[in-house]
Design a protein around this motif. Structure first.
Motif, PDB file in Angstrom:
ATOM      1  N   ASN A   1      11.114  -4.589  51.736  1.00  0.00           N
ATOM      2  CA  ASN A   1       9.704  -4.910  51.526  1.00  0.00           C
ATOM      3  C   ASN A   1       8.851  -4.058  52.444  1.00  0.00           C
ATOM      4  O   ASN A   1       9.246  -3.740  53.572  1.00  0.00           O
ATOM      5  CB  ASN A   1       9.443  -6.390  51.828  1.00  0.00           C
ATOM      6  N   TYR A   2       7.676  -3.707  51.944  1.00  0.00           N
ATOM      7  CA  TYR A   2       6.742  -2.914  52.725  1.00  0.00           C
ATOM      8  C   TYR A   2       5.342  -3.410  52.410  1.00  0.00           C
ATOM      9  O   TYR A   2       4.937  -3.432  51.241  1.00  0.00           O
ATOM     10  CB  TYR A   2       6.870  -1.427  52.371  1.00  0.00           C
ATOM     11  N   ALA A   3       4.623  -3.831  53.420  1.00  0.00           N
ATOM     12  CA  ALA A   3       3.247  -4.294  53.215  1.00  0.00           C
ATOM     13  C   ALA A   3       2.369  -3.070  52.992  1.00  0.00           C
ATOM     14  O   ALA A   3       2.233  -2.208  53.858  1.00  0.00           O
ATOM     15  CB  ALA A   3       2.762  -5.095  54.420  1.00  0.00           C
ATOM     16  N   LEU A   4       1.799  -2.975  51.817  1.00  0.00           N
ATOM     17  CA  LEU A   4       0.997  -1.813  51.452  1.00  0.00           C
ATOM     18  C   LEU A   4      -0.469  -2.214  51.395  1.00  0.00           C
ATOM     19  O   LEU A   4      -0.838  -3.168  50.717  1.00  0.00           O
ATOM     20  CB  LEU A   4       1.449  -1.301  50.082  1.00  0.00           C
ATOM     21  N   ARG A   5      -1.301  -1.483  52.090  1.00  0.00           N
ATOM     22  CA  ARG A   5      -2.736  -1.753  52.063  1.00  0.00           C
ATOM     23  C   ARG A   5      -3.397  -0.777  51.096  1.00  0.00           C
ATOM     24  O   ARG A   5      -3.405   0.427  51.328  1.00  0.00           O
ATOM     25  CB  ARG A   5      -3.334  -1.599  53.460  1.00  0.00           C
ATOM     26  N   LEU A   6      -3.923  -1.329  50.016  1.00  0.00           N
ATOM     27  CA  LEU A   6      -4.619  -0.526  49.012  1.00  0.00           C
ATOM     28  C   LEU A   6      -6.073  -0.955  48.960  1.00  0.00           C
ATOM     29  O   LEU A   6      -6.367  -2.150  49.011  1.00  0.00           O
ATOM     30  CB  LEU A   6      -4.019  -0.752  47.621  1.00  0.00           C
ATOM     31  N   PRO A   7      -6.995  -0.017  48.820  1.00  0.00           N
ATOM     32  CA  PRO A   7      -8.376  -0.424  48.544  1.00  0.00           C
ATOM     33  C   PRO A   7      -8.391  -1.254  47.257  1.00  0.00           C
ATOM     34  O   PRO A   7      -7.605  -0.993  46.329  1.00  0.00           O
ATOM     35  CB  PRO A   7      -9.121   0.896  48.350  1.00  0.00           C
ATOM     36  N   LEU A   8      -9.233  -2.270  47.194  1.00  0.00           N
ATOM     37  CA  LEU A   8      -9.255  -3.166  46.044  1.00  0.00           C
ATOM     38  C   LEU A   8      -9.445  -2.420  44.728  1.00  0.00           C
ATOM     39  O   LEU A   8      -8.802  -2.747  43.729  1.00  0.00           O
ATOM     40  CB  LEU A   8     -10.345  -4.228  46.215  1.00  0.00           C
ATOM     41  N   SER A   9     -10.308  -1.416  44.721  1.00  0.00           N
ATOM     42  CA  SER A   9     -10.550  -0.681  43.471  1.00  0.00           C
ATOM     43  C   SER A   9      -9.297   0.069  43.013  1.00  0.00           C
ATOM     44  O   SER A   9      -8.997   0.111  41.821  1.00  0.00           O
ATOM     45  CB  SER A   9     -11.716   0.293  43.644  1.00  0.00           C
ATOM     46  N   LEU A  10      -8.556   0.618  43.948  1.00  0.00           N
ATOM     47  CA  LEU A  10      -7.323   1.331  43.605  1.00  0.00           C
ATOM     48  C   LEU A  10      -6.253   0.353  43.124  1.00  0.00           C
ATOM     49  O   LEU A  10      -5.543   0.621  42.153  1.00  0.00           O
ATOM     50  CB  LEU A  10      -6.826   2.126  44.820  1.00  0.00           C
ATOM     51  N   LYS A  11      -6.163  -0.793  43.780  1.00  0.00           N
ATOM     52  CA  LYS A  11      -5.198  -1.809  43.369  1.00  0.00           C
ATOM     53  C   LYS A  11      -5.502  -2.296  41.957  1.00  0.00           C
ATOM     54  O   LYS A  11      -4.610  -2.412  41.124  1.00  0.00           O
ATOM     55  CB  LYS A  11      -5.212  -2.983  44.339  1.00  0.00           C
ATOM     56  N   LYS A  12      -6.771  -2.559  41.676  1.00  0.00           N
ATOM     57  CA  LYS A  12      -7.134  -3.034  40.339  1.00  0.00           C
ATOM     58  C   LYS A  12      -6.820  -1.972  39.288  1.00  0.00           C
ATOM     59  O   LYS A  12      -6.282  -2.284  38.232  1.00  0.00           O
ATOM     60  CB  LYS A  12      -8.607  -3.410  40.267  1.00  0.00           C
ATOM     61  N   ALA A  13      -7.143  -0.723  39.572  1.00  0.00           N
ATOM     62  CA  ALA A  13      -6.864   0.354  38.618  1.00  0.00           C
ATOM     63  C   ALA A  13      -5.359   0.479  38.374  1.00  0.00           C
ATOM     64  O   ALA A  13      -4.922   0.645  37.229  1.00  0.00           O
ATOM     65  CB  ALA A  13      -7.440   1.674  39.129  1.00  0.00           C
ATOM     66  N   ALA A  14      -4.564   0.381  39.430  1.00  0.00           N
ATOM     67  CA  ALA A  14      -3.105   0.466  39.286  1.00  0.00           C
ATOM     68  C   ALA A  14      -2.573  -0.732  38.503  1.00  0.00           C
ATOM     69  O   ALA A  14      -1.686  -0.585  37.660  1.00  0.00           O
ATOM     70  CB  ALA A  14      -2.439   0.550  40.666  1.00  0.00           C
ATOM     71  N   GLU A  15      -3.099  -1.916  38.761  1.00  0.00           N
ATOM     72  CA  GLU A  15      -2.686  -3.106  38.011  1.00  0.00           C
ATOM     73  C   GLU A  15      -3.009  -2.953  36.528  1.00  0.00           C
ATOM     74  O   GLU A  15      -2.203  -3.313  35.664  1.00  0.00           O
ATOM     75  CB  GLU A  15      -3.371  -4.358  38.563  1.00  0.00           C
ATOM     76  N   ASP A  16      -4.190  -2.424  36.234  1.00  0.00           N
ATOM     77  CA  ASP A  16      -4.592  -2.229  34.835  1.00  0.00           C
ATOM     78  C   ASP A  16      -3.643  -1.274  34.114  1.00  0.00           C
ATOM     79  O   ASP A  16      -3.204  -1.537  33.001  1.00  0.00           O
ATOM     80  CB  ASP A  16      -6.027  -1.704  34.756  1.00  0.00           C
ATOM     81  N   VAL A  17      -3.325  -0.167  34.763  1.00  0.00           N
ATOM     82  CA  VAL A  17      -2.420   0.816  34.151  1.00  0.00           C
ATOM     83  C   VAL A  17      -1.030   0.215  33.974  1.00  0.00           C
ATOM     84  O   VAL A  17      -0.402   0.386  32.926  1.00  0.00           O
ATOM     85  CB  VAL A  17      -2.367   2.112  34.992  1.00  0.00           C
ATOM     86  N   ALA A  18      -0.551  -0.502  34.977  1.00  0.00           N
ATOM     87  CA  ALA A  18       0.767  -1.129  34.882  1.00  0.00           C
ATOM     88  C   ALA A  18       0.794  -2.137  33.733  1.00  0.00           C
ATOM     89  O   ALA A  18       1.740  -2.161  32.939  1.00  0.00           O
ATOM     90  CB  ALA A  18       1.122  -1.818  36.201  1.00  0.00           C
ATOM     91  N   ARG A  19      -0.240  -2.936  33.633  1.00  0.00           N
ATOM     92  CA  ARG A  19      -0.303  -3.936  32.555  1.00  0.00           C
ATOM     93  C   ARG A  19      -0.302  -3.253  31.195  1.00  0.00           C
ATOM     94  O   ARG A  19       0.415  -3.670  30.275  1.00  0.00           O
ATOM     95  CB  ARG A  19      -1.546  -4.801  32.714  1.00  0.00           C
ATOM     96  N   GLU A  20      -1.085  -2.193  31.050  1.00  0.00           N
ATOM     97  CA  GLU A  20      -1.138  -1.454  29.779  1.00  0.00           C
ATOM     98  C   GLU A  20       0.232  -0.865  29.433  1.00  0.00           C
ATOM     99  O   GLU A  20       0.586  -0.745  28.267  1.00  0.00           O
ATOM    100  CB  GLU A  20      -2.166  -0.327  29.859  1.00  0.00           C
TER     101      GLU A  20
END
Length: 89
Positions: free
Chosen positions: A7-26
């Motif tokens: 496990n690795y605690a990753l700090r992502l800016p919220l906008s980047l996290k949301k964009a990555a979540e959207d792409v992953a979901r798609e």
């Protein structure tokens, strides 16, 4: 085989996290799978660049020039031809 994971605690800016979540979901995957794939692709890219840099150091430019300037003009032998993938029968 991948072996064990960590496990690795990753700090992502919220906008980047949301964009990555959207792409992953798609793509039908999870954020974790998306990040693992992204890291693997980046490592592959860096290793490929490193490989070609190392190969370039060993290049024999004179041999390449000799090879490229040789006479040719013969069509490929039948066993050397490739007419593309075979389609259904």
């Amino acid at each position: 085989m991948m072996g064990t994971s960590s496990n690795y605690a990753l700090r992502l800016p919220l906008s980047l996290k949301k964009a990555a979540e959207d792409v992953a979901r798609e793509d039908g995957s999870t954020l974790n799978q998306f990040i693992v794939t992204a890291v693997a692709e980046k490592l592959a890219s860096l290793k490929t660049a490193e490989y070609f840099s190392e190969r370039a150091v060993r290049a024999d430019v004179a041999a390449f020039d000799r090879f490229m300037s040789r006479s040719g003009g013969e069509p490929p032998h039948p066993e050397d031809r490739w007419d593309g993938p075979k389609t259904g029968s």
